[in-house]
Write a protein that holds these residues in place. Structure first.
Motif, PDB file in Angstrom:
ATOM      1  N   GLY A 242       0.554  -1.047  -0.113  1.00 22.70           N
ATOM      2  CA  GLY A 242      -0.004  -0.042  -0.196  1.00 22.70           C
ATOM      3  C   GLY A 242       0.871   1.164   0.081  1.00 22.70           C
ATOM      4  O   GLY A 242       1.946   1.287   0.465  1.00 22.70           O
ATOM      5  N   VAL A 243       0.379   2.289  -0.580  1.00 24.28           N
ATOM      6  CA  VAL A 243       0.924   3.761  -0.583  1.00 24.28           C
ATOM      7  C   VAL A 243      -0.390   4.740  -0.355  1.00 24.28           C
ATOM      8  O   VAL A 243      -1.100   4.631  -1.223  1.00 24.28           O
ATOM      9  N   THR A 244       0.113   5.604   0.690  1.00 25.47           N
ATOM     10  CA  THR A 244      -0.845   6.737   0.726  1.00 25.47           C
ATOM     11  C   THR A 244       0.200   8.137   0.396  1.00 25.47           C
ATOM     12  O   THR A 244       1.349   8.148   1.366  1.00 25.47           O
ATOM     13  N   VAL A 245      -0.085   9.086  -0.216  1.00 20.05           N
ATOM     14  CA  VAL A 245       0.375  10.367  -0.578  1.00 20.05           C
ATOM     15  C   VAL A 245      -0.777  11.383  -0.179  1.00 20.05           C
ATOM     16  O   VAL A 245      -1.668  11.322  -1.142  1.00 20.05           O
ATOM     17  N   ILE A 246      -0.254  12.349   0.859  1.00 14.57           N
ATOM     18  CA  ILE A 246      -1.374  13.445   1.068  1.00 14.57           C
ATOM     19  C   ILE A 246      -0.545  14.645   1.052  1.00 14.57           C
ATOM     20  O   ILE A 246       0.461  14.647   1.878  1.00 14.57           O
ATOM     21  N   HIS A 247      -0.760  15.722   0.139  1.00 19.04           N
ATOM     22  CA  HIS A 247      -0.181  16.879   0.051  1.00 19.04           C
ATOM     23  C   HIS A 247      -1.261  17.929   0.558  1.00 19.04           C
ATOM     24  O   HIS A 247      -2.252  18.134  -0.218  1.00 19.04           O
ATOM     25  N   ARG A 248      -0.792  18.724   1.293  1.00 22.71           N
ATOM     26  CA  ARG A 248      -1.827  19.920   1.540  1.00 22.71           C
ATOM     27  C   ARG A 248      -1.370  21.050   0.770  1.00 22.71           C
ATOM     28  O   ARG A 248      -0.264  21.570   0.164  1.00 22.71           O
ATOM     29  N   HIS A 249      -2.351  22.200   0.430  1.00 26.12           N
ATOM     30  CA  HIS A 249      -2.196  23.305  -0.236  1.00 26.12           C
ATOM     31  C   HIS A 249      -2.992  24.463   0.697  1.00 26.12           C
ATOM     32  O   HIS A 249      -3.516  24.192   1.603  1.00 26.12           O
ATOM     33  N   GLY A 250      -2.472  25.680   0.299  1.00 27.98           N
ATOM     34  CA  GLY A 250      -3.082  26.824   0.901  1.00 27.98           C
ATOM     35  C   GLY A 250      -2.012  27.319   1.904  1.00 27.98           C
ATOM     36  O   GLY A 250      -0.972  26.984   1.830  1.00 27.98           O
ATOM     37  N   ARG A 251      -2.421  28.174   2.918  1.00 31.95           N
ATOM     38  CA  ARG A 251      -1.654  28.920   4.021  1.00 31.95           C
ATOM     39  C   ARG A 251      -1.334  27.738   4.918  1.00 31.95           C
ATOM     40  O   ARG A 251      -2.225  27.373   5.681  1.00 31.95           O
ATOM     41  N   ILE A 252      -0.074  27.494   5.300  1.00 36.00           N
ATOM     42  CA  ILE A 252       0.491  26.707   6.295  1.00 36.00           C
ATOM     43  C   ILE A 252       1.304  27.363   7.188  1.00 36.00           C
ATOM     44  O   ILE A 252       2.267  28.023   6.788  1.00 36.00           O
ATOM     45  N   VAL A 253       1.171  27.470   8.489  1.00 34.84           N
ATOM     46  CA  VAL A 253       1.707  28.149   9.346  1.00 34.84           C
ATOM     47  C   VAL A 253       3.011  26.950  10.088  1.00 34.84           C
ATOM     48  O   VAL A 253       2.633  25.728  10.164  1.00 34.84           O
TER      49      VAL A 253
END
Length: 161
Positions: free
Chosen positions: A80-91
């Motif tokens: 199994g493989v999971t990749v999650i990437h966020r976008h937007g403003r990150i502090v």
């Protein structure tokens, strides 16, 4: 059994433990899980960072990440493989990206996770803007990141057994 893969780009935070459990639950063939979480730093050198803003090209970013996940699956015996990437403003202190790889053996899980992160840093279509006291600037690509990704093209970096 087929390899379970998930690729998501989202604005909201993610839960590493929950995502890992989804990927491994009911899998008696899982012998190794490697997780990597990239976190927004609070400084670059001695200069404080107020936030990062990540932009992406919707549709293209997911397709590019899925392409690299498929390559990882073809190179290593993954479950199994999971990749999650966020976008937007990150502090500072907030999670940006996570990669989870699952295999029967640790070598494959470690190699695949490192491979995916090296390619996410250099090939995924994201643009990063750093917000500091003096203003905002776009982050340029780093030669060290490119060199890390290039090593996967070198002979001898075949799939782990």
């Amino acid at each position: 059994m087929t390899v379970q893969t998930t690729v998501r780009i989202q604005r909201e935070p993610f839960d590493v433990a929950a995502e890992t459990k989804k990927l491994t639950q009911g899998r008696d063939d899982a012998g190794a899980v490697v997780t990597f979480t990239g976190i927004c730093r609070g400084a670059e050198g001695t200069e404080p960072i107020a936030a990062l803003t990540l932009e992406h090209y919707p549709g293209m970013a997911e397709a590019e990440i899925e392409r690299h996940v498929a390559e990882a699956v073809s190179r290593w015996p993954l479950i199994g493989v999971t990749v999650i990437h966020r976008h937007g403003r990150i502090v500072p202190g907030e999670d940006i990206v996570m990669v989870v790889t699952v295999s029967s053996h640790r070598e494959a899980a470690f190699a695949a996770a490192e491979f995916l992160m090296d390619y996410l840093k250099t090939r995924a279509p994201f643009w990063k803007q750093v917000e500091k006291v003096g203003g905002k600037t776009w982050v340029e690509a780093k030669a060290t990141d490119d060199a890390a990704a290039e090593r996967w093209k070198a002979p001898g970096r075949a799939a782990a057994e």
